[in-house]
Design a protein around this motif. Structure first.
Motif: not given
Length: 85
Positions: A70, A19, A8, A63-67, A14-16
């Motif tokens: 993890q 976020a 990921w 960040i946790k919202t997007h991944i 997609i995430w960084w």
């Protein structure tokens, strides 16, 4: 401590970027995740490292919202490896 780059991790668009936003994404580089689920971030600008430390909790939540799967526990903000600052 070696850092891992799980599958990921490479999908930063997609995430960084979503976020943290464009300003932070342009100045801060995710390096990897350690065995304690800490996300290591590199930034050579002292003022930005200070800002990131002040924004630690809300930034980690975003960040946790997007991944969410993890289990990130913390952010570690350091200068880019091999540079001074």
């Amino acid at each position: 401590m070696p850092l891992n780059r799980p599958a990921w991790f490479s999908a930063m668009n997609i995430w960084w970027l979503p976020a943290v936003g464009e300003d932070i994404a342009a100045r801060v580089t995710p390096l990897g995740v350690d065995e304690h689920r800490r996300l290591h971030l590199a930034c050579n600008i002292v003022a930005w490292r200070t800002q990131l430390r002040l924004l630690h909790e809300p930034l980690l939540i975003r960040i946790k919202t997007h991944i969410p799967d993890q289990g990130m526990s913390e952010l570690c903000i350091v200068p880019h490896p091999g540079t001074q600052g």
